[in-house]
Design an enzyme around this catalytic site. Structure first.
Site, PDB file in Angstrom:
ATOM      1  CE  LYS A  88      -1.797   1.871   3.634  1.00  0.00           C
ATOM      2  NZ  LYS A  88      -2.507   2.089   4.903  1.00  0.00           N
ATOM      3  CG  ASP A 134      -6.966   4.713   3.082  1.00  0.00           C
ATOM      4  OD1 ASP A 134      -8.027   4.401   2.499  1.00  0.00           O
ATOM      5  OD2 ASP A 134      -6.686   5.889   3.389  1.00  0.00           O
TER       6      ASP A 134
END
Length: 209
Positions: free
Chosen positions: A116, A134
């Site tokens: 990420k 997220d």
């Protein structure tokens, strides 16, 4: 108007020019800021990087770990992050003369830097089309039935990549983050003024309660 068009048009109206809220002036500063943002807010990260980024990458590499911990203390898990930060600086200096490369495989070997984080970094610094999932992006995707409740973040990412055109990934990612942060919040989302009500499972459930 299709669901996809409604979502993209609404986000374009609400957040026409989405920008990362982490403050930085150099590529390595942004990478560090994203790493530090795990399990905390961008606002809190910005409060510590204001002091942290007075030092360059060489000074951060050589800084006494206790001094670094004192700077990072407000963001939580600061002891672990202080070690990660020093090692990231050390590796970047040794391997790339302090410049952060456009190299996913390499970046994911850095401590505290996962998939990420690399997605966020590559999109912001190198304009690589990515969608970083997220908590905000995951929550909205599931509320709008773009993903299943049981989907992992990886599965959510893949579904969003299939759903939206590749050229829009970076923009959509930032818009979804900001939409989740300020409008479609985890607690007390602003449902009454939202144009996506008819596609939102959260809103439908709330109406039937």
């Amino acid at each position: 108007m299709s669901k996809k068009e409604l979502i993209t048009n609404y986000l374009d109206t609400l957040i026409p020019n989405p920008k990362a809220e982490l403050k930085y002036s150099k590529d390595y500063e942004f990478l560090i800021a994203v790493m530090l943002s795990a399990q905390t807010t961008d606002k809190r990260v910005n409060s510590v990087t204001e002091e942290l980024f007075k030092y360059n990458i060489y000074e951060l590499r050589d800084m006494d770990v206790l001094k670094l911990e004192m700077i990072l203390r407000p963001i939580g898990t600061f002891k672990k992050k202080a070690i990660f930060l020093k090692e990231i600086c050390k590796r970047l200096i040794e391997d790339y003369d302090g410049v952060v490369p456009n190299n996913r495989k390499y970046l994911e070997t850095l401590p505290g830097v996962g998939h990420k984080t690399v997605n966020v970094f590559l999109n912001e610094i190198y304009n690589v089309p990515t969608i970083a999932v997220d908590t905000h992006v995951e929550r909205i995707s599931k509320r709008l039935s773009l993903a299943e409740e049981s989907d992992t973040v990886t599965e959510v990412e893949k579904k969003l990549e299939k759903y939206f055109p590749k050229k829009d990934w970076g923009k959509i990612h930032k818009q979804l983050v900001l939409f989740g942060r300020y409008y479609c919040k985890a607690m007390k989302p602003e449902c009454s003024s939202c144009s996506l009500q008819k596609y939102c499972k959260y809103y439908k459930n709330k109406k039937t309660q």
